[in-house]
Design a protein around this motif. Structure first.
Motif, PDB file in Angstrom:
ATOM      1  N   GLY A  98      -7.666 -20.862 -12.438  1.00  0.00           N
ATOM      2  CA  GLY A  98      -6.328 -21.418 -12.305  1.00  0.00           C
ATOM      3  C   GLY A  98      -5.400 -20.905 -13.386  1.00  0.00           C
ATOM      4  N   GLU A  99      -4.107 -20.876 -13.093  1.00  0.00           N
ATOM      5  CA  GLU A  99      -3.153 -20.272 -14.028  1.00  0.00           C
ATOM      6  C   GLU A  99      -2.921 -21.119 -15.277  1.00  0.00           C
ATOM      7  OE1 GLU A  99       1.012 -21.678 -11.935  1.00  0.00           O
ATOM      8  OE2 GLU A  99      -0.142 -20.067 -11.024  1.00  0.00           O
ATOM      9  N   VAL A 100      -3.115 -22.418 -15.202  1.00  0.00           N
ATOM     10  CA  VAL A 100      -2.941 -23.252 -16.394  1.00  0.00           C
ATOM     11  C   VAL A 100      -4.051 -22.962 -17.402  1.00  0.00           C
ATOM     12  CG1 VAL A 100      -2.910 -25.619 -17.282  1.00  0.00           C
ATOM     13  CG2 VAL A 100      -1.668 -25.056 -15.187  1.00  0.00           C
ATOM     14  N   GLN A 101      -5.275 -22.783 -16.901  1.00  0.00           N
ATOM     15  CA  GLN A 101      -6.403 -22.466 -17.773  1.00  0.00           C
ATOM     16  C   GLN A 101      -6.426 -20.981 -18.142  1.00  0.00           C
ATOM     17  OE1 GLN A 101      -6.803 -24.137 -14.721  1.00  0.00           O
ATOM     18  NE2 GLN A 101      -6.673 -26.113 -15.780  1.00  0.00           N
ATOM     19  N   ALA A 102      -5.964 -20.121 -17.236  1.00  0.00           N
ATOM     20  CA  ALA A 102      -5.981 -18.671 -17.454  1.00  0.00           C
ATOM     21  C   ALA A 102      -4.637 -18.105 -17.002  1.00  0.00           C
ATOM     22  CB  ALA A 102      -7.122 -18.020 -16.675  1.00  0.00           C
ATOM     23  N   PRO A 103      -3.639 -18.116 -17.887  1.00  0.00           N
ATOM     24  CA  PRO A 103      -2.282 -17.707 -17.473  1.00  0.00           C
ATOM     25  C   PRO A 103      -2.212 -16.341 -16.811  1.00  0.00           C
ATOM     26  CG  PRO A 103      -2.194 -18.805 -19.593  1.00  0.00           C
ATOM     27  CD  PRO A 103      -3.647 -18.656 -19.273  1.00  0.00           C
ATOM     28  N   ALA A 104      -3.068 -15.405 -17.205  1.00  0.00           N
ATOM     29  CA  ALA A 104      -3.040 -14.080 -16.575  1.00  0.00           C
ATOM     30  C   ALA A 104      -3.297 -14.160 -15.074  1.00  0.00           C
ATOM     31  CB  ALA A 104      -4.067 -13.158 -17.235  1.00  0.00           C
ATOM     32  N   ALA A 105      -4.021 -15.185 -14.649  1.00  0.00           N
ATOM     33  CA  ALA A 105      -4.300 -15.344 -13.220  1.00  0.00           C
ATOM     34  C   ALA A 105      -3.050 -15.713 -12.432  1.00  0.00           C
ATOM     35  CB  ALA A 105      -5.372 -16.413 -13.011  1.00  0.00           C
ATOM     36  N   GLY A 106      -2.043 -16.241 -13.128  1.00  0.00           N
ATOM     37  CA  GLY A 106      -0.812 -16.642 -12.453  1.00  0.00           C
ATOM     38  C   GLY A 106       0.287 -15.606 -12.506  1.00  0.00           C
ATOM     39  N   ALA A 107      -0.015 -14.443 -13.064  1.00  0.00           N
ATOM     40  CA  ALA A 107       0.990 -13.380 -13.195  1.00  0.00           C
ATOM     41  C   ALA A 107       0.803 -12.390 -12.053  1.00  0.00           C
ATOM     42  CB  ALA A 107       0.835 -12.676 -14.536  1.00  0.00           C
ATOM     43  N   TYR A 108       1.743 -12.387 -11.126  1.00  0.00           N
ATOM     44  CA  TYR A 108       1.653 -11.455 -10.001  1.00  0.00           C
ATOM     45  C   TYR A 108       3.041 -11.086  -9.516  1.00  0.00           C
ATOM     46  CZ  TYR A 108       1.737 -16.064  -7.675  1.00  0.00           C
ATOM     47  OH  TYR A 108       2.030 -17.357  -7.301  1.00  0.00           O
ATOM     48  N   GLY A 109       3.128  -9.917  -8.884  1.00  0.00           N
ATOM     49  CA  GLY A 109       4.405  -9.407  -8.420  1.00  0.00           C
ATOM     50  C   GLY A 109       4.647  -9.685  -6.952  1.00  0.00           C
ATOM     51  N   ARG A 110       5.896  -9.503  -6.543  1.00  0.00           N
ATOM     52  CA  ARG A 110       6.250  -9.721  -5.137  1.00  0.00           C
ATOM     53  C   ARG A 110       5.584  -8.707  -4.222  1.00  0.00           C
ATOM     54  NH1 ARG A 110      12.800 -10.979  -5.104  1.00  0.00           N
ATOM     55  NH2 ARG A 110      12.712 -12.920  -6.310  1.00  0.00           N
ATOM     56  N   ALA A 111       5.558  -7.447  -4.659  1.00  0.00           N
ATOM     57  CA  ALA A 111       5.023  -6.379  -3.819  1.00  0.00           C
ATOM     58  C   ALA A 111       3.667  -5.886  -4.300  1.00  0.00           C
ATOM     59  CB  ALA A 111       6.000  -5.206  -3.759  1.00  0.00           C
ATOM     60  N   ARG A 112       3.415  -5.983  -5.604  1.00  0.00           N
ATOM     61  CA  ARG A 112       2.181  -5.409  -6.127  1.00  0.00           C
ATOM     62  C   ARG A 112       1.812  -6.050  -7.450  1.00  0.00           C
ATOM     63  NH1 ARG A 112       1.176   0.950  -7.773  1.00  0.00           N
ATOM     64  NH2 ARG A 112      -0.931   1.143  -6.918  1.00  0.00           N
ATOM     65  N   THR A 113       0.514  -6.274  -7.646  1.00  0.00           N
ATOM     66  CA  THR A 113      -0.023  -6.737  -8.911  1.00  0.00           C
ATOM     67  C   THR A 113      -1.092  -5.739  -9.320  1.00  0.00           C
ATOM     68  OG1 THR A 113       0.337  -9.022  -8.213  1.00  0.00           O
ATOM     69  CG2 THR A 113      -1.091  -8.667 -10.122  1.00  0.00           C
ATOM     70  N   LEU A 114      -0.890  -5.095 -10.458  1.00  0.00           N
ATOM     71  CA  LEU A 114      -1.747  -3.981 -10.865  1.00  0.00           C
ATOM     72  C   LEU A 114      -2.365  -4.279 -12.225  1.00  0.00           C
ATOM     73  CD1 LEU A 114      -2.561  -1.057 -10.026  1.00  0.00           C
ATOM     74  CD2 LEU A 114      -0.571  -0.267 -11.318  1.00  0.00           C
ATOM     75  N   TRP A 115      -3.678  -4.280 -12.271  1.00  0.00           N
ATOM     76  CA  TRP A 115      -4.392  -4.399 -13.537  1.00  0.00           C
ATOM     77  C   TRP A 115      -4.779  -3.004 -13.996  1.00  0.00           C
ATOM     78  CZ3 TRP A 115      -6.516  -8.683 -16.409  1.00  0.00           C
ATOM     79  CH2 TRP A 115      -6.075  -9.935 -15.956  1.00  0.00           C
ATOM     80  N   LEU A 116      -4.345  -2.625 -15.185  1.00  0.00           N
ATOM     81  CA  LEU A 116      -4.671  -1.333 -15.772  1.00  0.00           C
ATOM     82  C   LEU A 116      -5.593  -1.593 -16.957  1.00  0.00           C
ATOM     83  CD1 LEU A 116      -1.062   0.159 -15.699  1.00  0.00           C
ATOM     84  CD2 LEU A 116      -2.915   0.621 -14.095  1.00  0.00           C
ATOM     85  N   LEU A 117      -6.830  -1.145 -16.828  1.00  0.00           N
ATOM     86  CA  LEU A 117      -7.853  -1.461 -17.813  1.00  0.00           C
ATOM     87  C   LEU A 117      -8.552  -0.202 -18.304  1.00  0.00           C
ATOM     88  CD1 LEU A 117      -8.631  -3.560 -15.015  1.00  0.00           C
ATOM     89  CD2 LEU A 117      -9.174  -4.875 -17.048  1.00  0.00           C
ATOM     90  N   ASP A 118      -9.167  -0.323 -19.489  1.00  0.00           N
ATOM     91  CA  ASP A 118     -10.106   0.721 -19.871  1.00  0.00           C
ATOM     92  C   ASP A 118     -11.516   0.219 -19.551  1.00  0.00           C
ATOM     93  OD1 ASP A 118     -10.739  -1.044 -21.934  1.00  0.00           O
ATOM     94  OD2 ASP A 118     -10.485   0.432 -23.530  1.00  0.00           O
ATOM     95  N   ALA A 119     -12.500   1.104 -19.685  1.00  0.00           N
ATOM     96  CA  ALA A 119     -13.853   0.759 -19.273  1.00  0.00           C
ATOM     97  C   ALA A 119     -14.395  -0.439 -20.051  1.00  0.00           C
ATOM     98  CB  ALA A 119     -14.770   1.967 -19.451  1.00  0.00           C
ATOM     99  N   ALA A 120     -14.025  -0.545 -21.332  1.00  0.00           N
ATOM    100  CA  ALA A 120     -14.512  -1.663 -22.142  1.00  0.00           C
ATOM    101  C   ALA A 120     -13.971  -2.994 -21.629  1.00  0.00           C
ATOM    102  CB  ALA A 120     -14.123  -1.456 -23.607  1.00  0.00           C
ATOM    103  N   ALA A 121     -12.691  -3.031 -21.292  1.00  0.00           N
ATOM    104  CA  ALA A 121     -12.098  -4.276 -20.784  1.00  0.00           C
ATOM    105  C   ALA A 121     -12.617  -4.631 -19.403  1.00  0.00           C
ATOM    106  CB  ALA A 121     -10.580  -4.160 -20.763  1.00  0.00           C
TER     107      ALA A 121
END
Length: 259
Positions: free
Chosen positions: A222-245
């Motif tokens: 849930g976004e209250v417990q994990a704010p990143a889960a509540g961050a999304y775009g109208r057309a696209r939500t993109l997570w850009l990570l490195d292998a460690a993350a």
């Protein structure tokens, strides 16, 4: 309505920064070709600043018409103007001072040595956003082309920390943040409703210390417990990570040869 997140995993944080910078240049150029201008929300932190530094040295940097780019910030440390810890100061050093921006289109959040205390600074920034929004935006903030966010080890984005009043905000677009669990305690931040106004939201996470946060946020938390889960775009939500993350994510979430 949320958009299902897409994931791109890079070998290391340097490659992630360069690839994200190239991706951002393409997005800005496309938006400028389509609508005449582009709007981007910047993030601070090591990954946000790493992206800006990579953009500064990118071969395609000059493809952007910098004079037709609007820049906003997702959050800011409420410190004096010019303080080295302010996101705006760091962004200037990493990129902004080296490109021909229109000063009228650069929108830093107010500093603590100005006319406002933090809550009034948030109101002032909300007013500035509302003034920039047009009828086509259908709301109190512009429809940003790209809004970038760093992801904290505790899953915070912008200055929206787990279980905090700010992450629960549903009406205001910008809030003052008091008693943040990492210094400085006083900040100004966009809220989740403002973040979700963007066409695309990009979440940046690199390093082993971000692995648990990425796993939690992408597991349906849930976004209250994990704010990143509540961050999304109208057309696209993109997570850009490195292998460690990405190391604690199920491999089925992303292609094995992302980059």
């Amino acid at each position: 309505m949320s958009t299902a997140p897409q994931l791109v995993v890079h070998r290391d944080k340097e490659l992630m920064a360069r690839a994200a910078a190239a991706r951002l240049i393409t997005k800005i150029v496309d938006a400028q070709a389509a609508r005449g201008s582009a709007s981007v929300v910047l993030t601070g932190g090591r990954n946000g600043n790493g992206l800006l530094a990579a953009l500064s040295s990118a071969p395609a940097r000059d493809a952007v018409d910098w004079s037709r780019l609007d820049l906003w910030w997702g959050d800011e440390r409420f410190l004096p103007d010019g303080d080295p810890e302010r996101n705006y100061t760091q962004a200037r050093e990493a990129l902004l001072d080296s490109v021909p921006l229109d000063p009228a289109r650069v929108h830093p959040m107010p500093a603590s040595d100005g006319l406002y205390e933090a809550d009034a600074a948030a109101e002032a920034y909300a007013t500035e956003l509302a003034a920039a929004a047009g009828p086509e935006d259908h709301g109190p903030v512009p429809t940003f082309d790209v809004l970038m966010l760093g992801v904290g080890p505790d899953t915070h984005v912008a200055s929206l920390f787990p279980e905090s009043p700010a992450v629960r905000e549903t009406e205001r677009t910008v809030v003052g943040v008091h008693g943040a669990p990492k210094p400085p305690p006083t900040r100004v931040s966009l809220t989740l409703p403002a973040i979700r106004s963007a066409r695309e939201v990009w979440l940046l996470a690199a390093g082993e210390d971000k692995a648990k946060a990425a796993a939690i946020a992408l597991s349906g938390a849930g976004e209250v417990q994990a704010p990143a889960a509540g961050a999304y775009g109208r057309a696209r939500t993109l997570w850009l990570l490195d292998a460690a993350a990405a190391s604690q994510l199920p491999r089925g979430l992303y292609p094995p040869a992302s980059a």
